[in-house]
Design a protein around this motif. Structure first.
Motif, PDB file in Angstrom:
ATOM      1  N   TRP A  14       0.816  -1.222   0.000  1.00  0.00           N
ATOM      2  CA  TRP A  14       0.000   0.000   0.000  1.00  0.00           C
ATOM      3  C   TRP A  14       0.851   1.275   0.000  1.00  0.00           C
ATOM      4  CZ3 TRP A  14      -0.617   3.889   3.639  1.00  0.00           C
ATOM      5  CH2 TRP A  14      -0.236   3.634   4.950  1.00  0.00           C
ATOM      6  N   ALA A  17       0.505   3.347  -3.057  1.00  0.00           N
ATOM      7  CA  ALA A  17      -0.602   4.297  -3.223  1.00  0.00           C
ATOM      8  C   ALA A  17      -0.158   5.719  -2.885  1.00  0.00           C
ATOM      9  CB  ALA A  17      -1.772   3.871  -2.332  1.00  0.00           C
ATOM     10  N   GLY A  99      -9.006  -1.459  -4.607  1.00  0.00           N
ATOM     11  CA  GLY A  99      -7.630  -1.040  -4.325  1.00  0.00           C
ATOM     12  C   GLY A  99      -7.551   0.467  -4.424  1.00  0.00           C
ATOM     13  N   GLY A 101      -6.645   2.947  -2.540  1.00  0.00           N
ATOM     14  CA  GLY A 101      -5.461   3.696  -2.135  1.00  0.00           C
ATOM     15  C   GLY A 101      -5.819   5.143  -1.803  1.00  0.00           C
ATOM     16  N   GLU A 119     -15.026   2.754  -1.624  1.00  0.00           N
ATOM     17  CA  GLU A 119     -13.571   2.611  -1.713  1.00  0.00           C
ATOM     18  C   GLU A 119     -13.175   1.324  -0.994  1.00  0.00           C
ATOM     19  OE1 GLU A 119     -11.451   6.061  -0.415  1.00  0.00           O
ATOM     20  OE2 GLU A 119     -12.527   7.381  -1.798  1.00  0.00           O
ATOM     21  N   ASP A 121     -10.222  -1.274   0.040  1.00  0.00           N
ATOM     22  CA  ASP A 121      -8.777  -1.490   0.207  1.00  0.00           C
ATOM     23  C   ASP A 121      -8.602  -2.139   1.570  1.00  0.00           C
ATOM     24  OD1 ASP A 121      -5.841  -1.201   0.084  1.00  0.00           O
ATOM     25  OD2 ASP A 121      -6.200   0.378  -1.385  1.00  0.00           O
ATOM     26  N   THR A 122      -7.372  -2.460   1.917  1.00  0.00           N
ATOM     27  CA  THR A 122      -7.150  -3.043   3.243  1.00  0.00           C
ATOM     28  C   THR A 122      -7.234  -1.943   4.300  1.00  0.00           C
ATOM     29  OG1 THR A 122      -4.811  -2.874   2.759  1.00  0.00           O
ATOM     30  CG2 THR A 122      -5.810  -5.020   2.434  1.00  0.00           C
ATOM     31  N   LEU A 126      -6.654   2.624   4.356  1.00  0.00           N
ATOM     32  CA  LEU A 126      -7.894   3.376   4.594  1.00  0.00           C
ATOM     33  C   LEU A 126      -7.802   4.188   5.882  1.00  0.00           C
ATOM     34  CD1 LEU A 126     -10.618   0.808   3.413  1.00  0.00           C
ATOM     35  CD2 LEU A 126      -9.853   2.891   2.236  1.00  0.00           C
ATOM     36  N   THR A 146     -16.314   3.514   2.806  1.00  0.00           N
ATOM     37  CA  THR A 146     -15.073   2.738   2.730  1.00  0.00           C
ATOM     38  C   THR A 146     -15.340   1.295   3.180  1.00  0.00           C
ATOM     39  OG1 THR A 146     -14.434   3.427   4.946  1.00  0.00           O
ATOM     40  CG2 THR A 146     -13.579   4.747   3.119  1.00  0.00           C
ATOM     41  N   ASP A 150      -9.509  -7.457   2.291  1.00  0.00           N
ATOM     42  CA  ASP A 150      -8.482  -7.899   1.347  1.00  0.00           C
ATOM     43  C   ASP A 150      -9.188  -8.461   0.114  1.00  0.00           C
ATOM     44  OD1 ASP A 150      -6.509  -9.609  -0.024  1.00  0.00           O
ATOM     45  OD2 ASP A 150      -5.235  -9.121   1.697  1.00  0.00           O
ATOM     46  N   TRP A 155     -14.666 -10.340  -0.683  1.00  0.00           N
ATOM     47  CA  TRP A 155     -14.992  -8.909  -0.679  1.00  0.00           C
ATOM     48  C   TRP A 155     -16.403  -8.616  -1.179  1.00  0.00           C
ATOM     49  CZ3 TRP A 155     -16.124  -6.935  -5.405  1.00  0.00           C
ATOM     50  CH2 TRP A 155     -15.610  -7.588  -6.518  1.00  0.00           C
ATOM     51  N   LEU A 177      -3.870  -1.852  -9.797  1.00  0.00           N
ATOM     52  CA  LEU A 177      -4.111  -2.911  -8.810  1.00  0.00           C
ATOM     53  C   LEU A 177      -3.720  -4.298  -9.324  1.00  0.00           C
ATOM     54  CD1 LEU A 177      -5.512  -4.116  -6.208  1.00  0.00           C
ATOM     55  CD2 LEU A 177      -7.593  -4.244  -7.598  1.00  0.00           C
TER      56      LEU A 177
END
Ligand SMILES: C[S@@+](CC[C@H](N)C(=O)[O-])C[C@H]1O[C@@H](n2cnc3c(N)ncnc32)[C@H](O)[C@@H]1O
Length: 283
Positions: A14, A17, A99, A101, A119, A121-122, A126, A146, A150, A155, A177
């Protein structure tokens, strides 16, 4: 809730990003900028990449490589901005940034009433992003949600739980990504996107051009984004997406750059093959 003093610092995949944000901040300073990202500089600064980042390397090959990656980020950002505008104009009101970012499109683009932007992302990027957004008092121009998950896990369930409606059209963006995911994970991601896409859905992808890992990634500096690249695009990206139920068009960076008034005289060898910028509509 993290404040500035305890903000987690970028690491692993990450961190890329934040490097992308730095490139967008530089582009935003140009008089002829292809987009303006007013939050990019704050993300780069929070990650220690602004005002100064490591200087361009002396080694000519490494220098060209760095410039090529920056160039690709600028062109793909403009390409996907335009794709999102077309999707909104066609009536799509759900946006999913996979992803995400430090993507700040929720804050910097005009969105029609009723747009919901997810959004994904992990958690670490975030959280970092949230602390910068608080510091900047940034206000989203659409409903922004958000989803910390993963993308190798389930997801779609997390996205649906966060309010995504698979029965309504969605525009999906996977920008910078797929090159970080192994090929089987890319296949699974595409299959899952496809099952979550109602008719009228759209998609924008960036793929690692064939040969780019050998040409740029193989001897990249350890820890640099290119050193983490693992997958390239299929030989026939349009056919590959047709197999997943999408009508796709592909473009090369250099073709798009010329269209945007940023031509480059000698495209690298790998750019002569089908393009790494994909726009697709659900069939
Ligand atoms: C190069 S950055 C691009 C960010 C953003 N799309 C942009 O263009 O500004 C790659 C992003 O993908 C995310 N990513 C990579 N692998 C992921 C995974 N398995 N699950 C969720 N996010 C992932 C990283 O955390 C990072 O934010």
């Amino acid at each position: 809730m993290t404040d500035e003093r305890e903000r987690v610092q970028p690491s692993g995949v990450w961190a890329t990003a934040v490097g992308v944000a730095r490139v967008r901040a530089l582009e935003s300073e140009r008089a002829d900028a292809l987009f303006r990202d007013p939050l990019a500089q704050a993300f780069a600064a929070a990650g220690g990449l602004w005002p100064s980042s490591s200087p361009l390397p002396d080694d000519e090959t490494a220098r060209r490589r760095r410039l090529a990656v920056s160039f690709s980020i600028v062109i793909r950002t403009k390409y996907l901005d335009d794709l999102l505008l077309r999707a909104s104009a066609s009536g799509v009101r759900q946006v999913v940034l996979l992803g995400a970012g430090m993507d700040s499109r929720a804050f910097r683009m005009d969105w029609p009433e009723g747009t919901r932007l997810f959004e994904v992302d992990t958690a670490a990027p975030l959280d970092f992003k949230a602390s910068v957004l608080r510091q900047e008092r940034a206000v989203a121009r659409c409903e922004r949600i958000t989803v910390a998950v993963d993308l190798r896990e389930d997801w779609p369930a997390a996205l649906t739980a966060a309010g995504h409606d698979p029965a309504a059209p969605t525009v999906w963006i996977a920008e910078g990504l797929l090159i970080y995911l192994p090929e089987d994970a890319v296949e699974l991601l595409l299959a899952r996107i496809s099952t979550q896409s109602a008719p009228g859905s759209r998609m924008g992808l960036t793929l690692g051009s064939r040969g780019v890992i050998e040409g740029i990634g193989a001897d990249a500096e350890p820890g640099s984004p290119a050193s983490m690249w693992v997958s390239e695009m299929p030989d026939d990206p349009v056919g590959w997406l047709a197999g997943h139920g999408w009508q796709a068009d592909s473009h090369t960076l250099h073709e798009r750059a010329a269209a945007y008034g940023r031509p480059v005289s000698t495209p690298p060898q790998h750019e002569k093959r089908p393009g790494g910028l994909i726009s697709a509509v659900r069939r």
